[in-house]
Design a protein around this motif. Structure first.
Motif: not given
Length: 498
Positions: A11, A348, A351, A398, A401-402, A405, A420, A426
């Motif tokens: 995270h 968000d 993230t 997901d 995206l992590r 990030a 985000r 982003f």
């Protein structure tokens, strides 16, 4: 580049749980609450009424009732022979101690006949609070202050074994109840700390108040008085000595003194040391925070319930204080939830970055200082995200995206903010970033995102940037400039791949 804060695995940008802060805060606040030694009066009253102490059979009351006053007149005009006859009868009956809870006036103090009567062994005389002890020359009987602690609501809940008196040795004058307990063989220290007055419910099996005139006439059962502590005082109606006990009933002063003597003759209540109360309060508050939910209110009820067995063991557990410590923990849990809800509105959850609303607020706050500290904006777009979602499911999207990030987070400076911006977009709000530095940051971030793949499928990220200048008058202008830069780079990279 500046150093970055430690991240929660999986995270990026997520902050530490508030519980790491609320649990120690709960311990400190609860300890302070316990240290304040708040009153548990209502709890003690309820327990005193619910679990009354049986009347102590060793303590008897001889009352100067209405009939006695009709027979003998006002106390101050009584023949001295009445006191002698009463004490003779009690001596013959074998009373262990006799307390005269009658406040005598000046004429009696200098009465030689009373000096002989009140110098007998086992006799204890009452004195008014603040009255010097040296006003009875020749009287050998010990004296005690006839006093009880009257609360603001007019209820007697406690008494003391000693009361402050500057003229007394050590500055403390013993109470009448304490002197009688000592005369009965119970050692009681001169302690000015208030003691809970045990409530005694009326007992029909117990010997009622004995009229004084029956004692004077000798018409009593001597066996009822053998080895007993006898208190002699006013019980007549309208005498002005009645006070209210914890049940709200009016009780004569001498009967309340008898309860005080019974309390001293019974096993004493023990109070928990302050450090133990503070530790228990801190512990119950922390447990309430860690348990979360409504467990704190359950612990509050448990603290109140535990006061019952402790009371039966003659231990005063401050259940109200501990209950409030548990509720304090629950209040901090509610604060955590409020903060979480508030953060959810601006962050968000996947993230941990701010959302689009948070970006709008941040850029509005920093916009006024753009002339001294130029603002930069990077917009990152990931091509292929929707294909991953369609092919492998939302969990795979997901995960992608992590990862993206995390890569962006590696290039974040101390005062930069990451948001985000959209499902696969982003935004990075750069602090104090002139055009030259913006180009370098854009290039470095683009290089770190090139070559991204997911399960063998190639991915393509496009990074566009813009910084404030005289031609950019509003935040919208800055966003549009960064968007044009991103689309231009994206178009060029697609053309190059073709």
């Amino acid at each position: 580049m500046s150093g970055f804060r430690e991240l929660t695995p999986g995270h990026p940008g997520a902050s530490r749980p508030m519980r790491r802060f609320t649990a120690p805060l709960a311990a400190v606040l609860a300890a302070l609450l316990a240290w304040g030694q708040m009153e548990n009066t209502l709890l003690w009253d309820a327990l005193n009424r619910a679990f009354p102490s049986p009347p102590d059979g060793r303590v008897l009351v001889v009352g100067i009732d209405d009939a006695t006053l009709r027979d003998y007149g006002r106390i101050g005009s009584w023949p001295r022979e009445l006191y002698r006859q009463a004490l003779d009868t009690l001596d013959e009956a074998g009373a262990a101690a006799v307390g005269i809870d009658v406040l005598l006036g000046d004429p009696e103090y200098n009465d030689a006949g009373l000096a002989a009567v009140f110098s007998r062994p086992g006799v204890v005389l009452a004195t008014a609070p603040g009255e010097p002890a040296a006003v009875r020359p020749g009287w050998l009987a010990p004296i005690g202050v006839s006093a009880l602690n009257l609360s603001r609501d007019g209820i007697v809940r406690s008494f003391q074994a000693a009361y402050p008196e500057p003229s007394a040795p050590g500055g403390l004058a013993p109470s009448l109840a304490r002197q009688l307990a000592v005369a009965a063989g119970r050692p009681v220290p001169l302690d000015p700390q208030p003691r809970i007055l045990r409530y005694s419910a009326p007992d029909p099996q117990r010997l009622p108040v004995v009229p004084f005139r029956e004692v004077v006439n000798g018409t009593i059962r001597y066996g009822d008085f053998q080895n007993r502590v006898v208190l002699l005082g006013l019980t007549a109606s309208g005498a002005g000595t009645a006070v209210r006990d914890v049940s709200g009933q009016l009780v004569s002063g001498v009967e309340m003194q008898a309860r005080a003597v019974s309390t001293l003759l019974s096993p004493p209540f023990a109070s928990l040391p302050l450090w133990a109360v503070m530790l228990a309060g801190a512990l119950i508050a922390v447990v309430s925070v860690l348990a979360g939910g409504l467990w704190g209110f359950g612990l509050a009820l448990l603290a109140l319930a535990l006061a019952v067995p402790y009371w039966l063991l003659n231990i005063l557990l401050p259940g109200v204080t501990l209950s409030l410590c548990a509720i304090l923990g629950s209040a901090l849990v509610m604060l955590e939830r409020w903060q979480a809800v508030r953060s959810t509105d601006l962050h968000d959850p996947l993230t941990g970055f701010g959302n689009r609303l948070a970006f709008t607020r941040a850029i509005e706050q920093r916009w006024q200082g753009r002339h001294k500290r130029p603002l930069g904006l990077l917009l990152v777009d990931l091509s292929g995200f929707r294909k991953v979602n369609a092919a492998y499911g939302q969990a795979a999207g997901d995960e992608l995206l992590r990862e993206l990030a995390g890569r962006i987070m590696q290039h974040k400076r101390q005062r930069d903010l990451i948001f985000r911006w959209g499902p696969d977009e982003f935004a990075v709000l750069l602090d104090n970033t002139p055009p030259v530095e913006l180009m370098d940051l854009t290039r470095r971030l683009q290089l770190s995102l090139d070559g991204m793949t997911f399960r063998g499928s190639p991915l393509h990220a496009s990074v566009g940037g813009a910084s404030t200048n005289p031609e950019i008058a509003t935040p919208t202008d800055l966003i549009e400039a960064a968007s044009r830069s991103r689309y231009r780079i994206k178009y060029q990279r697609e053309q190059w791949r073709e």
